[in-house]
Design a protein around this motif. Structure first.
Motif, PDB file in Angstrom:
ATOM      1  N   PRO A  77       0.935  -1.199  -0.114  1.00 16.49           N
ATOM      2  CA  PRO A  77      -0.141  -0.053   0.066  1.00 16.49           C
ATOM      3  C   PRO A  77       0.794   1.300   0.092  1.00 16.49           C
ATOM      4  N   GLU A  78       2.014   1.414   0.800  1.00 17.09           N
ATOM      5  CA  GLU A  78       2.816   2.553   0.727  1.00 17.09           C
ATOM      6  C   GLU A  78       3.196   2.970  -0.421  1.00 17.09           C
ATOM      7  N   GLN A  79       3.594   2.269  -1.410  1.00 19.02           N
ATOM      8  CA  GLN A  79       4.239   2.209  -2.653  1.00 19.02           C
ATOM      9  C   GLN A  79       3.246   2.628  -3.865  1.00 19.02           C
ATOM     10  N   ARG A  80       1.909   2.745  -3.458  1.00 15.11           N
ATOM     11  CA  ARG A  80       0.899   2.896  -4.645  1.00 15.11           C
ATOM     12  C   ARG A  80       0.655   4.385  -4.853  1.00 15.11           C
ATOM     13  N   ARG A  81       1.118   5.337  -3.942  1.00 21.17           N
ATOM     14  CA  ARG A  81       0.482   6.719  -4.350  1.00 21.17           C
ATOM     15  C   ARG A  81      -0.630   6.763  -4.170  1.00 21.17           C
ATOM     16  N   ILE A  82      -1.495   6.262  -3.259  1.00 23.86           N
ATOM     17  CA  ILE A  82      -3.118   6.341  -3.064  1.00 23.86           C
ATOM     18  C   ILE A  82      -3.151   6.806  -1.528  1.00 23.86           C
ATOM     19  N   GLY A  83      -3.803   7.657  -1.586  1.00 23.73           N
ATOM     20  CA  GLY A  83      -4.155   8.223  -0.062  1.00 23.73           C
ATOM     21  C   GLY A  83      -5.723   7.719   0.315  1.00 23.73           C
ATOM     22  N   LEU A  84      -5.702   7.927   1.528  1.00 21.13           N
ATOM     23  CA  LEU A  84      -7.056   7.156   2.217  1.00 21.13           C
ATOM     24  C   LEU A  84      -7.654   7.952   3.330  1.00 21.13           C
ATOM     25  N   MET A  85      -8.925   8.001   2.984  1.00 16.43           N
ATOM     26  CA  MET A  85      -9.581   8.653   4.065  1.00 16.43           C
ATOM     27  C   MET A  85     -10.962   7.987   4.511  1.00 16.43           C
ATOM     28  N   PHE A  86     -10.858   7.594   5.716  1.00 13.39           N
ATOM     29  CA  PHE A  86     -12.007   6.716   6.375  1.00 13.39           C
ATOM     30  C   PHE A  86     -12.912   7.516   7.130  1.00 13.39           C
ATOM     31  N   GLN A  87     -14.186   6.554   7.584  1.00 16.53           N
ATOM     32  CA  GLN A  87     -15.194   7.025   8.200  1.00 16.53           C
ATOM     33  C   GLN A  87     -14.582   7.536   9.588  1.00 16.53           C
ATOM     34  N   ASP A  88     -13.831   7.040  10.306  1.00 24.55           N
ATOM     35  CA  ASP A  88     -13.317   7.350  11.678  1.00 24.55           C
ATOM     36  C   ASP A  88     -12.512   8.520  11.652  1.00 24.55           C
ATOM     37  N   LEU A  89     -11.792   9.033  10.598  1.00 25.69           N
ATOM     38  CA  LEU A  89     -11.067  10.083  10.440  1.00 25.69           C
ATOM     39  C   LEU A  89      -9.792   9.647  11.165  1.00 25.69           C
ATOM     40  N   ALA A  90      -9.642   9.050  12.187  1.00 30.44           N
ATOM     41  CA  ALA A  90      -8.266   8.680  13.094  1.00 30.44           C
ATOM     42  C   ALA A  90      -7.579   9.936  13.096  1.00 30.44           C
ATOM     43  N   LEU A  91      -7.999  10.994  13.605  1.00 29.91           N
ATOM     44  CA  LEU A  91      -7.107  12.010  13.603  1.00 29.91           C
ATOM     45  C   LEU A  91      -6.307  11.901  15.043  1.00 29.91           C
ATOM     46  N   PHE A  92      -4.974  12.320  15.195  1.00 27.07           N
ATOM     47  CA  PHE A  92      -4.400  12.356  16.479  1.00 27.07           C
ATOM     48  C   PHE A  92      -4.771  13.067  17.707  1.00 27.07           C
ATOM     49  N   PRO A  93      -5.490  13.139  18.598  1.00 21.79           N
ATOM     50  CA  PRO A  93      -5.996  14.032  19.489  1.00 21.79           C
ATOM     51  C   PRO A  93      -4.833  14.674  20.344  1.00 21.79           C
ATOM     52  N   HIS A  94      -3.773  14.332  20.242  1.00 22.64           N
ATOM     53  CA  HIS A  94      -2.507  14.967  20.899  1.00 22.64           C
ATOM     54  C   HIS A  94      -1.817  15.877  20.110  1.00 22.64           C
TER      55      HIS A  94
END
Length: 352
Positions: A77-94
């Motif tokens: 996946p890291e070599q595909r030049r594809i970005g991901l945006m998921f439902q839970d967003l997974a932002l880092f709260p800190h």
């Protein structure tokens, strides 16, 4: 011309169950698409295969002519030049907004990294929020931070797995349009997974309707609505009913509401029973019409009423009428059909 994204005859399975079957589609350069369908239809599995998280049992995935997956081999996946945006967003709260956006740029030089963060915050309209934390933002602002973070490494394609589903309907459609504009300005392709057709219409140029793991139609929103490829698409996209009819000589169709003109159709003969797809905008409220239907239900929509009507046979129709035509349930109103796009089915098969 080489397609930007090319899915060729894909099968994806969680043995022994096949989840995606024989899916093929193409997107043009920096195209904006959507995979649309009910829960469990395979759209998220297909997105995960494009991202490189699921292996293929059959077929091939290519991005700008470069093969990403085939049976027995998957580019990481890291070599595909594809970005991901998921439902839970997974932002880092800190982490601050700026640090969340720059999280994927840790290998960049400091000056370039800061310039890219500022560029993206301006692009998503959050340049004044750089020092704030995710919990201090609204839901829509958090979505924009997640988008900026996904775009930071300059992916060629961004995959979005129902990222707006937690928002109210109006904000969801507005944000879908905003994200579309941002992707176009960045020159990044986008592929959204959604179960909401209005969100899909706001976001995508082309939409793929999936059902039971199969791609039923890949087309524009206009053609999905007016030229559905099969009965499932006709039922899933928009509103409408199937009105019984019979084929007459010359391809004319006799219905309870009169005869419909049209060119002769292949595969049918006079006397064959068919069903006509009738959308609410195909039914015109006309006080002068001798055809009458009883108002069963009405839904006020501001400028319009959506009426549910009952014909003498008991068949139901939907009708959109200006809201100054205010008719109560139980009243009979005059109607006529005005169908520009004639779609008919016989024995579960689309014939026009």
């Amino acid at each position: 011309m080489t397609p930007f994204l090319d899915l060729i005859d894909l099968d994806v399975a969680y043995p022994p169950r096949r989840v995606v079957s024989e899916v093929s589609l193409q997107m043009p350069c920096a195209g904006i698409g959507c995979l649309l369908g009910p829960s469990g239809c395979g759209k998220t599995t297909l997105l995960r295969a494009i991202a490189g998280f699921e292996p293929l049992q059959r077929g091939s995935i290519r991005l700008e002519g470069v093969e990403l997956s085939r049976p027995g081999w998957t580019l990481p996946p890291e070599q595909r030049r594809i970005g991901l945006m998921f439902q839970d967003l997974a932002l880092f709260p800190h982490l601050t907004v700026a640090d969340n956006v720059g999280f994927g740029l840790r290998g960049w030089k400091t000056r370039e990294r800061q310039a890219r963060i500022l560029e993206l915050l301006r692009l998503v309209g959050l340049d004044d929020e750089a020092r704030r934390y995710p919990h201090q933002l609204s839901g829509g602002q958090q979505q924009r931070v997640a988008l900026a973070r996904a775009l930071a490494p300059r992916p060629r394609l961004l995959l979005l797995d129902e990222p707006f589903s937690s928002l109210d309907v109006t904000l969801r459609e507005d944000l879908a349009r905003e994200v579309r504009g941002i992707l176009l300005r960045e020159g990044t392709g986008g592929l959204l997974v959604s179960h909401d057709q209005f969100e899909a219409f706001a976001f995508a140029d082309e939409i793929g309707v999936l059902h039971e793991g199969r791609l039923r139609q890949w087309d524009s929103a206009y053609h999905l609505y007016h030229r559905p490829a099969d009965r499932f698409v006709a039922d899933f996209i928009g509103q409408g009913v199937l009105l019984p009819g019979w084929i007459e000589a010359g391809g004319r169709v006799k219905t309870e509401l009169g005869e419909l003109d049209g060119a002769p159709l292949s595969g049918v003969a006079p006397g064959d029973a068919v069903e006509i797809l009738v959308r609410p905008d195909d039914v015109i409220h006309d006080d002068a019409s001798p055809l009458r239907a009883e108002v069963v239900e009405r839904a006020f929509r501001g400028a319009e009423f959506l009426y549910t009507l009952k014909l003498p046979s008991g068949a139901r129709l939907l009708c959109l009428a200006p809201s100054h035509h205010n008719h109560a349930p139980g009243q009979a109103i005059g109607i006529r059909l005005d169908i520009d796009h004639r779609v008919m089915f016989r024995r579960e098969t689309l014939i026009a």
